[in-house]
Write an enzyme that holds these catalytic residues in place. Structure first.
Site, PDB file in Angstrom:
ATOM      1  N   HIS A  42      -8.913  -3.635  -2.648  1.00 36.08           N
ATOM      2  CA  HIS A  42      -7.999  -2.849  -1.823  1.00 36.08           C
ATOM      3  C   HIS A  42      -8.419  -1.382  -1.810  1.00 36.08           C
ATOM      4  CE1 HIS A  42      -3.825  -1.859  -0.325  1.00 36.08           C
ATOM      5  NE2 HIS A  42      -4.179  -0.692  -0.830  1.00 36.08           N
ATOM      6  N   GLU A  43      -8.674  -0.812  -2.992  1.00 37.18           N
ATOM      7  CA  GLU A  43      -9.056   0.604  -3.066  1.00 37.18           C
ATOM      8  C   GLU A  43     -10.433   0.828  -2.450  1.00 37.18           C
ATOM      9  OE1 GLU A  43      -6.727   2.619  -3.616  1.00 37.18           O
ATOM     10  OE2 GLU A  43      -5.384   1.088  -4.410  1.00 37.18           O
ATOM     11  N   HIS A  61     -10.126   1.167   1.232  1.00 36.37           N
ATOM     12  CA  HIS A  61      -9.686   2.500   1.651  1.00 36.37           C
ATOM     13  C   HIS A  61     -10.882   3.416   1.875  1.00 36.37           C
ATOM     14  CE1 HIS A  61      -5.367   2.609   1.729  1.00 36.37           C
ATOM     15  NE2 HIS A  61      -5.277   2.034   0.539  1.00 36.37           N
ATOM     16  N   CYS A 106       0.849  -1.190   0.000  1.00 34.91           N
ATOM     17  CA  CYS A 106       0.000   0.000   0.000  1.00 34.91           C
ATOM     18  C   CYS A 106       0.882   1.236   0.000  1.00 34.91           C
ATOM     19  CB  CYS A 106      -0.899  -0.015   1.240  1.00 34.91           C
ATOM     20  SG  CYS A 106      -2.006   1.392   1.373  1.00 34.91           S
TER      21      CYS A 106
END
Length: 183
Positions: free
Chosen positions: A146-147, A150, A104
């Site tokens: 993953h995004e 966030h 990351c």
């Protein structure tokens, strides 16, 4: 042949938000204004992602608590996926859960084996407010999940348990940026 401007070519590289910043642990707000400010944010996200040599970047990673992310990420067949999503919703994940190395830009230089589903589908909007649906497999599915995490206020380390989590946090505490953040 390339059509249109290169994403990020008119953007500004912004400082990255690092582990320990409360913004990374806070769910992002819905985007309600579609116009030049949002277009500028997307350009800045691309410019910052490319400068940091990443494959994806969420708005809260550059200090903006909005539901926006960009990506320029290959899948397992090395097909390039380039784009952005505004106000994404994760509508489907399936396939086997695969543990693979994940890093990351908000934890520079670190990575850990993290489980992600092999297929992901997200729906959202583009920078002009038009509906978009993005589907990915393999590494690209990992990037999308993953995004999206966030924007939900989660980092990949939040998906780790036991020794994997302790190891990454211990490694973060040994870095210059981790010591400054109190990691």
């Amino acid at each position: 042949m390339r059509h249109g401007p290169i994403p990020g070519s008119s953007g500004h590289v912004r400082p990255l938000t690092l582990l320990g910043d409360p913004l990374l642990a806070t769910p992002a707000r819905e985007v309600t204004g579609f116009g030049p400010l949002l277009a500028r944010l997307v350009e800045d996200l691309f410019a910052t992602m490319y400068a940091a040599r990443g494959v994806g970047l969420a708005a809260n990673q550059i200090g903006e608590g909005l539901r926006v992310f960009v990506y320029d990420c290959p899948d397992d067949e090395d097909r390039r996926h380039l784009g952005h999503l505004v106000n994404p919703r994760l509508v489907d994940v399936d396939g086997p859960a695969v543990r693979g190395p994940e890093g990351c830009l908000s934890l520079p230089g670190l990575e850990a084996g993290t489980e992600r589903f092999d297929h992901a589908v997200l729906e959202g909007q583009d920078v002009d407010g038009r509906p978009r649906r993005v589907s990915g497999t393999g590494f690209f599915a990992r990037c999308l999940q993953h995004e999206y995490d966030h924007l939900e206020g989660r980092l990949y380390v939040d998906r780790l348990d036991g020794w994997r989590r302790r190891r990454v946090l211990r490694q973060a505490g040994r870095t210059e940026w981790g010591r400054a953040a109190g990691a």
